[in-house]
Write an enzyme that holds these catalytic residues in place. Structure first.
Site, PDB file in Angstrom:
ATOM      1  N   PHE A 124     -86.386 -16.543 -32.466  1.00 26.23           N
ATOM      2  CA  PHE A 124     -86.751 -15.823 -31.245  1.00 26.23           C
ATOM      3  C   PHE A 124     -86.232 -14.394 -31.382  1.00 26.23           C
ATOM      4  O   PHE A 124     -85.077 -14.187 -31.753  1.00 26.23           O
ATOM      5  CB  PHE A 124     -86.084 -16.530 -30.065  1.00 26.23           C
ATOM      6  N   ASP A 131     -78.751 -22.396 -31.856  1.00 30.61           N
ATOM      7  CA  ASP A 131     -79.332 -22.001 -30.586  1.00 30.61           C
ATOM      8  C   ASP A 131     -80.172 -23.185 -30.102  1.00 30.61           C
ATOM      9  O   ASP A 131     -81.130 -23.596 -30.769  1.00 30.61           O
ATOM     10  CB  ASP A 131     -80.193 -20.744 -30.767  1.00 30.61           C
ATOM     11  N   TYR A 187     -82.765 -22.555 -18.039  1.00 32.57           N
ATOM     12  CA  TYR A 187     -83.957 -22.439 -17.188  1.00 32.57           C
ATOM     13  C   TYR A 187     -85.182 -23.047 -17.843  1.00 32.57           C
ATOM     14  O   TYR A 187     -86.249 -23.063 -17.244  1.00 32.57           O
ATOM     15  CB  TYR A 187     -84.230 -20.969 -16.828  1.00 32.57           C
ATOM     16  N   LYS A 188     -85.041 -23.550 -19.074  1.00 30.90           N
ATOM     17  CA  LYS A 188     -86.184 -24.178 -19.741  1.00 30.90           C
ATOM     18  C   LYS A 188     -86.170 -25.673 -19.373  1.00 30.90           C
ATOM     19  O   LYS A 188     -86.407 -26.012 -18.229  1.00 30.90           O
ATOM     20  CB  LYS A 188     -86.119 -23.901 -21.243  1.00 30.90           C
ATOM     21  N   ARG A 201     -99.431 -22.674 -26.620  1.00 27.32           N
ATOM     22  CA  ARG A 201     -98.247 -23.516 -26.679  1.00 27.32           C
ATOM     23  C   ARG A 201     -98.181 -24.447 -25.467  1.00 27.32           C
ATOM     24  O   ARG A 201     -98.420 -24.021 -24.338  1.00 27.32           O
ATOM     25  CB  ARG A 201     -97.027 -22.592 -26.708  1.00 27.32           C
TER      26      ARG A 201
HETATM   27  C1  LIG Z   1     -85.650 -18.454 -24.320  1.00 26.03           C
HETATM   28  C2  LIG Z   1     -84.862 -17.984 -25.472  1.00 26.03           C
HETATM   29  C3  LIG Z   1     -83.963 -16.903 -25.354  1.00 26.03           C
HETATM   30  C4  LIG Z   1     -83.875 -16.115 -24.075  1.00 26.03           C
HETATM   31  O1  LIG Z   1     -82.702 -15.361 -23.987  1.00 26.03           O
HETATM   32  P1  LIG Z   1     -82.260 -14.778 -22.573  1.00 26.03           P
HETATM   33  O2  LIG Z   1     -81.127 -13.895 -22.866  1.00 26.03           O
HETATM   34  O3  LIG Z   1     -81.897 -15.960 -21.708  1.00 26.03           O
HETATM   35  O4  LIG Z   1     -83.424 -14.059 -21.982  1.00 26.03           O
HETATM   36  C5  LIG Z   1     -83.199 -16.581 -26.449  1.00 26.03           C
HETATM   37  N1  LIG Z   1     -83.288 -17.263 -27.621  1.00 26.03           N
HETATM   38  C6  LIG Z   1     -84.147 -18.288 -27.771  1.00 26.03           C
HETATM   39  C7  LIG Z   1     -84.220 -19.015 -29.064  1.00 26.03           C
HETATM   40  C8  LIG Z   1     -84.968 -18.668 -26.700  1.00 26.03           C
HETATM   41  O5  LIG Z   1     -85.840 -19.661 -26.855  1.00 26.03           O
END
Ligand SMILES: *Cc1c(COP(=O)(O)O)cnc(C)c1O
Length: 396
Positions: free
Chosen positions: A112, A183, A208-209, A355
């Site tokens: 990400f 992560d 939040y996911k 997705r």
């Molecule tokens: C959703 C997601 C994030 C989001 O980071 P925020 O700081 O909460 O906006 C970061 N890394 C991964 C792998 C994600 O899937």
């Protein structure tokens, strides 16, 4: 007898099939009342006394202890707060301090973007010969060597849904002498996890996911309990201090995971998150995984039969996927907009990925079959060609 789904525990709008709980979980029933209680009774009624009387100061720890069993971590090993980006930064900075003679952060090219941005920002700040390596995910095992200080991987790839073998990769990182950071953004609440058994040093994730904590809900960070005293907080916020209200001139970190707290916790978000996490007490993650594989297998089968133009880009073997399925289609953005307009909510990721997340807490097999039928209609009628589906929004 399966105890899933638990649709009655969520406020889902009528006529919507929600296949995007991997991005933003839906509203749990009772969350509005939980927020209202915190706002009206605690903030409104108790004012600043609520930090003590309503347990606000301990709320991050309380919530961390509710997430701990979901990732297979012991009580007291999680700090919650901030956003995942911040927690990635904290874990990486602490990991580099544990391996002062090494200069490589190893991630993968599919990670990400924010994880990679945080890593490169840290490298620039340190300005001391560090580099971030990002091989293709399949090449990660070969890239783990004795130059690597920290391996930072997202367990389930946000785009393809491909899942790493957590224990095997961690073991390999450790054999090479590197620190492992997982992560868990797309794993926590999606697949059974045992972070303790993996022996990884750090794990981070968001709530939040799959955990349904609400937009902007606080993130979490796990540090292996035996490493706490060596875990150097890069962000020396006052709430990570051993005694915040001593108001010391000098920073002295707490002797627990609390040292990874930074500043004032987001109490309203934490109150909602605590409410959302209560339902996990009665969820068997093994059962959840079985149900999620069943849903995603059924969806793949239906979509491949009905929409042969869509190309599966997730691993075909269910054990190698998290809880999402992705299909590539040249006009994927417009097709997803048309699908959403027909009540099936998934999302789109660059360059051409449609997705779909599978969340057995509130989805059943009828939902995924219906979603595939609606997708088939859009593909065979080419509804997506309509001009109104071509405009790209800020959030895809
Ligand atoms: C959703 C997601 C994030 C989001 O980071 P925020 O700081 O909460 O906006 C970061 N890394 C991964 C792998 C994600 O899937």
């Amino acid at each position: 007898m399966s105890n899933l789904p638990k649709k009655h525990l969520f406020e889902l709008p009528d006529g919507i099939i929600y296949l995007d709980g991997n991005s933003l979980g839906p509203l749990p029933k009772g969350a509005v009342e939980a927020a209202q209680h915190t706002i009206q009774r605690e903030w409104g009624g108790k004012l600043i006394r609520a930090w003590n009387d309503a347990g606000w100061m301990d709320l991050p720890r309380e919530v961390g202890n509710m997430i701990a069993p979901i990732i297979g971590a012991p009580e007291g090993s999680l700090a919650t707060g901030d956003t995942l980006s911040i927690k990635v930064y904290q874990a990486l900075a602490a990991a580099l301090k544990l391996r002062p003679d090494r200069r490589v952060i190893l991630s993968d090219s599919g990670n990400f973007p924010t994880d990679l941005y945080m890593a490169s920002g840290l490298v620039e700040l340190l300005d001391d010969g560090y580099e971030v390596r990002t091989p293709l995910p399949a090449d990660v095992p070969d890239a783990i060597n004795e130059d690597v200080a920290a391996v930072l991987l997202t367990h389930v790839d946000y785009r393809s849904g491909a899942m790493y073998n957590m224990n095997a990769i961690t073991e390999q990182a450790h054999r090479a002498g590197a620190v492992m950071i997982w992560d868990l953004a797309h794993s926590a609440g999606a697949v059974p996890l045992d972070i303790t058994a993996s022996k990884a040093e750090f794990a981070v994730g968001c709530t939040y996911k799959y955990l349904n904590g609400g937009p902007g809900a606080p993130a979490f960070i796990y540090a292996r309990p035996d490493l706490i005293e060596q875990t150097k907080p890069a962000l020396q916020g006052w709430l990570g201090h051993a005694e915040p209200f001593a108001m010391d001139r000098e920073y002295r970190p707490a002797m627990t995971t609390e040292r990874l707290r930074v500043g004032t916790p987001a109490i309203l978000q934490l109150a909602v998150l605590r409410h959302a996490l209560r339902l996990w007490i009665n969820v068997d993650l093994g059962e959840l995984r079985t149900a999620s594989q069943k849903l995603s297998e059924r969806f793949i089968e239906e979509v491949e039969r009905r929409c042969p133009i869509l190309e599966l880009v997730s691993p075909r073997e269910p054990a190698k996927r998290g809880s999402q399925v992705s299909f590539a289609f040249e006009h994927g953005y417009a097709a997803m907009q048309a699908l959403i307009a027909s009540g099936v909510i998934g999302d789109f990721r660059q360059p051409n990925i449609m997705r779909f997340g599978f969340t057995p807490l509130y989805l059943d097999e009828d939902d995924v079959v219906r979603a595939a039928i609606i997708l088939e209609e859009i593909m065979s009628n080419e509804t997506w060609r309509d001009a109104k589906y071509q405009t790209v929004s800020r959030v895809t």
